[in-house]
Design a protein around this motif. Structure first.
Motif, PDB file in Angstrom:
ATOM      1  N   UNK A 321       0.615  -1.633  -0.279  1.00 33.06           N
ATOM      2  CA  UNK A 321      -0.087   0.064   0.135  1.00 33.06           C
ATOM      3  C   UNK A 321       0.905   1.464  -0.420  1.00 33.06           C
ATOM      4  N   UNK A 322       0.844   2.088  -0.697  1.00 32.85           N
ATOM      5  CA  UNK A 322       1.858   3.101  -1.317  1.00 32.85           C
ATOM      6  C   UNK A 322       1.560   4.284  -0.360  1.00 32.85           C
ATOM      7  N   UNK A 323       0.886   4.521   0.311  1.00 33.99           N
ATOM      8  CA  UNK A 323       0.694   5.978   1.541  1.00 33.99           C
ATOM      9  C   UNK A 323      -0.155   5.671   2.445  1.00 33.99           C
ATOM     10  N   UNK A 324       0.685   4.259   3.043  1.00 30.52           N
ATOM     11  CA  UNK A 324       0.194   3.565   4.107  1.00 30.52           C
ATOM     12  C   UNK A 324       1.619   3.080   3.951  1.00 30.52           C
ATOM     13  N   UNK A 325       1.824   1.560   4.135  1.00 32.68           N
ATOM     14  CA  UNK A 325       3.185   1.346   4.128  1.00 32.68           C
ATOM     15  C   UNK A 325       4.868   1.554   2.936  1.00 32.68           C
ATOM     16  N   UNK A 326       3.649   2.444   2.444  1.00 32.78           N
ATOM     17  CA  UNK A 326       4.927   3.588   1.459  1.00 32.78           C
ATOM     18  C   UNK A 326       5.024   5.036   1.978  1.00 32.78           C
ATOM     19  N   UNK A 327       4.340   5.451   2.813  1.00 33.50           N
ATOM     20  CA  UNK A 327       4.460   6.558   2.897  1.00 33.50           C
ATOM     21  C   UNK A 327       4.311   7.209   4.453  1.00 33.50           C
ATOM     22  N   UNK A 328       3.067   7.555   5.549  1.00 30.29           N
ATOM     23  CA  UNK A 328       2.699   8.275   6.644  1.00 30.29           C
ATOM     24  C   UNK A 328       3.340   6.974   7.051  1.00 30.29           C
ATOM     25  N   UNK A 329       2.369   5.593   6.314  1.00 27.48           N
ATOM     26  CA  UNK A 329       2.583   3.988   7.806  1.00 27.48           C
ATOM     27  C   UNK A 329       3.981   4.297   7.962  1.00 27.48           C
ATOM     28  N   UNK A 330       5.019   4.635   6.884  1.00 25.02           N
ATOM     29  CA  UNK A 330       7.019   3.985   7.014  1.00 25.02           C
ATOM     30  C   UNK A 330       7.522   4.869   8.413  1.00 25.02           C
ATOM     31  N   UNK A 331       7.135   6.547   7.592  1.00 24.28           N
ATOM     32  CA  UNK A 331       7.244   7.212   9.109  1.00 24.28           C
ATOM     33  C   UNK A 331       7.125   6.952  10.279  1.00 24.28           C
ATOM     34  N   UNK A 332       5.678   6.475  10.466  1.00 24.57           N
ATOM     35  CA  UNK A 332       5.249   5.650  11.563  1.00 24.57           C
ATOM     36  C   UNK A 332       5.735   4.693  12.321  1.00 24.57           C
ATOM     37  N   UNK A 333       6.756   3.943  11.801  1.00 22.24           N
ATOM     38  CA  UNK A 333       7.435   2.622  11.712  1.00 22.24           C
ATOM     39  C   UNK A 333       8.650   4.022  12.755  1.00 22.24           C
ATOM     40  N   UNK A 334       9.639   4.411  11.642  1.00 16.00           N
ATOM     41  CA  UNK A 334      11.011   4.839  11.723  1.00 16.00           C
ATOM     42  C   UNK A 334      10.791   5.642  13.294  1.00 16.00           C
ATOM     43  N   UNK A 335       9.669   6.436  13.547  1.00 18.50           N
ATOM     44  CA  UNK A 335       8.847   7.089  14.802  1.00 18.50           C
ATOM     45  C   UNK A 335       8.938   5.846  16.042  1.00 18.50           C
ATOM     46  N   UNK A 336       8.499   5.551  15.584  1.00 19.41           N
ATOM     47  CA  UNK A 336       8.450   4.788  16.438  1.00 19.41           C
ATOM     48  C   UNK A 336       9.509   3.326  16.934  1.00 19.41           C
ATOM     49  N   UNK A 337      10.378   3.136  15.919  1.00 20.70           N
ATOM     50  CA  UNK A 337      11.391   2.924  16.409  1.00 20.70           C
ATOM     51  C   UNK A 337      12.825   3.813  16.879  1.00 20.70           C
ATOM     52  N   UNK A 338      12.117   5.057  16.676  1.00 19.52           N
ATOM     53  CA  UNK A 338      13.462   6.393  17.295  1.00 19.52           C
ATOM     54  C   UNK A 338      13.032   6.059  19.107  1.00 19.52           C
ATOM     55  N   UNK A 339      11.662   5.920  19.288  1.00 20.35           N
ATOM     56  CA  UNK A 339      11.173   5.718  20.696  1.00 20.35           C
ATOM     57  C   UNK A 339      12.095   4.880  21.186  1.00 20.35           C
ATOM     58  N   UNK A 340      11.579   3.498  20.594  1.00 20.87           N
ATOM     59  CA  UNK A 340      12.269   2.061  21.555  1.00 20.87           C
ATOM     60  C   UNK A 340      13.734   1.770  20.987  1.00 20.87           C
ATOM     61  N   UNK A 341      14.974   2.861  20.754  1.00 25.35           N
ATOM     62  CA  UNK A 341      15.600   2.927  20.842  1.00 25.35           C
ATOM     63  C   UNK A 341      16.038   4.019  21.615  1.00 25.35           C
ATOM     64  N   UNK A 342      15.498   5.352  21.953  1.00 28.02           N
ATOM     65  CA  UNK A 342      15.728   5.818  22.985  1.00 28.02           C
ATOM     66  C   UNK A 342      16.537   6.977  22.361  1.00 28.02           C
ATOM     67  N   UNK A 343      16.223   7.546  20.727  1.00 31.81           N
ATOM     68  CA  UNK A 343      16.784   8.753  20.384  1.00 31.81           C
ATOM     69  C   UNK A 343      15.553  10.028  20.843  1.00 31.81           C
ATOM     70  N   UNK A 344      13.879   9.334  21.089  1.00 31.76           N
ATOM     71  CA  UNK A 344      13.414  10.727  21.530  1.00 31.76           C
ATOM     72  C   UNK A 344      13.060  10.389  23.169  1.00 31.76           C
TER      73      UNK A 344
END
Length: 344
Positions: A321-344
């Motif tokens: 899905x290009x606007x979910x996995x390929x766009x907003x969802x991809x950024x959202x997932x990166x945000x979750x990773x940033x939190x998980x890894x302690x960057x936020x």
């Protein structure tokens, strides 16, 4: 405590997807929405021409849109998601980074910059350590992380699964949905009863971003993967879901059965927006199909099928899905990773 977040460029197509995906999110609380000067001061309901297939969340509809400027963001916001047009983002994002914000951006500017992580959490989470290099080089306290292009993110997870066999070259032809061009990007007179065999800049993004995503980070820089990548990108009259025909050559012989097993077994990550299984592989040759399969895993799963051995290697189809996995969802997932890894 929830992590308070904002969306830069919240009224556009990808910004609306962000709002949809953030509704009832277990980690993030939406605290700020920004848009152009002409929209600032309006309620979100009045500023946005809502086109997503679920209603605007009530609490967001009544929020006041603010200008896309660091001074407009509440002090307690910890993370920003950027869905700005790349030309605007190139000018605006640095101000937020210099102000100390962490920005998870879908915009295409700086994806290939040497000190900017281009990240898919299931593929290369370790590339986030480039943030330290970035901060040293640019002298800011913030952090900029990018997700790849929607066509790239459809293909790369399947390539990551095949890399154990020694990827040498990849040829891909895409059949991309009209939503990838934005609401006004392709007129009905252009696309109905038609296919457009060129999407400006898309082929170069696939050819370079794929190599960075699968590259090796040595603590200082990312060495690009050595495979050759050639892409042909085409627009077709589907609403959502990019379907891609991939031809992959590997150093070791790989059967369709081995390739399918590698894709099915490729590990996911334990983040709220990541699907339980990253890649679903169909045995039927007629799948995946955009209308039938783009919503798998709440739009975050990659689908693959049609695996066959040829004299030139392996060929298969993949879809996301290009606007979910390929766009907003991809950024959202990166945000979750940033939190998980302690960057936020």
């Amino acid at each position: 405590m929830p992590v308070r977040v904002g969306i830069l460029g919240a009224t556009g197509a990808v910004g609306q997807r962000f709002i949809q995906l953030l509704d009832d999110h277990p980690t993030f609380e939406l605290a700020a929405v920004t848009a152009s000067e002409s929209s600032a001061g309006k309620t979100y309901r009045d500023a946005a021409k809502w086109r997503v297939n679920t209603p605007i969340p009530d609490d967001v509809a009544s929020m006041t849109v603010v200008e896309t400027d660091p001074s407009s963001i509440p002090d307690d916001v910890d993370l920003l998601f950027s869905s700005l047009p790349s030309g605007v983002a190139a000018e605006v994002e640095p101000a937020f980074l210099e102000a100390g914000y962490v920005v998870s951006s879908n915009s295409s500017n700086d994806r290939m910059a040497d000190d900017v992580p281009l990240t898919i959490p299931e593929i290369n989470p370790g590339h986030l350590d480039l943030i330290e290099v970035q901060r040293d080089a640019r002298g800011w306290d913030g952090a900029l992380v990018k997700n790849p292009n929607c066509s790239t993110i459809t293909m790369v997870p399947t390539l990551a699964a095949l890399d154990q066999f020694g990827l040498e070259s990849v040829r891909v032809s895409t059949l991309q949905a009209v939503s990838g061009a934005g609401y006004s990007g392709v007129t009905s007179m252009e696309i109905i009863d038609n296919a457009i065999p060129h999407i400006g800049g898309e082929e170069a993004k696939m050819e370079t971003e794929s190599r960075k995503l699968l590259g090796t980070f040595d603590g200082t820089e990312v060495d690009l993967h050595g495979m050759e990548v050639a892409a042909s990108c085409n627009r077709i009259p589907t609403l959502d879901g990019h379907l891609e025909n991939v031809f992959a050559e590997t150093a070791a012989d790989v059967s369709p059965e081995e390739a399918a097993a590698a894709m099915r077994e490729y590990p996911g990550v334990d983040l709220p927006s990541s699907p339980d299984q990253l890649i679903h592989v169909f045995e039927a040759f007629g799948r995946p199909q955009p209308r039938m399969d783009r919503g798998r895993g709440d739009g975050m799963q990659i689908s693959a099928g049609g695996l066959q051995a040829t004299d030139a290697g392996l060929k298969y189809n993949c879809l996301a899905h290009n606007t979910i996995r390929g766009a907003a969802g991809a950024s959202l997932l990166n945000g979750e990773l940033l939190v998980e890894e302690g960057w936020v």
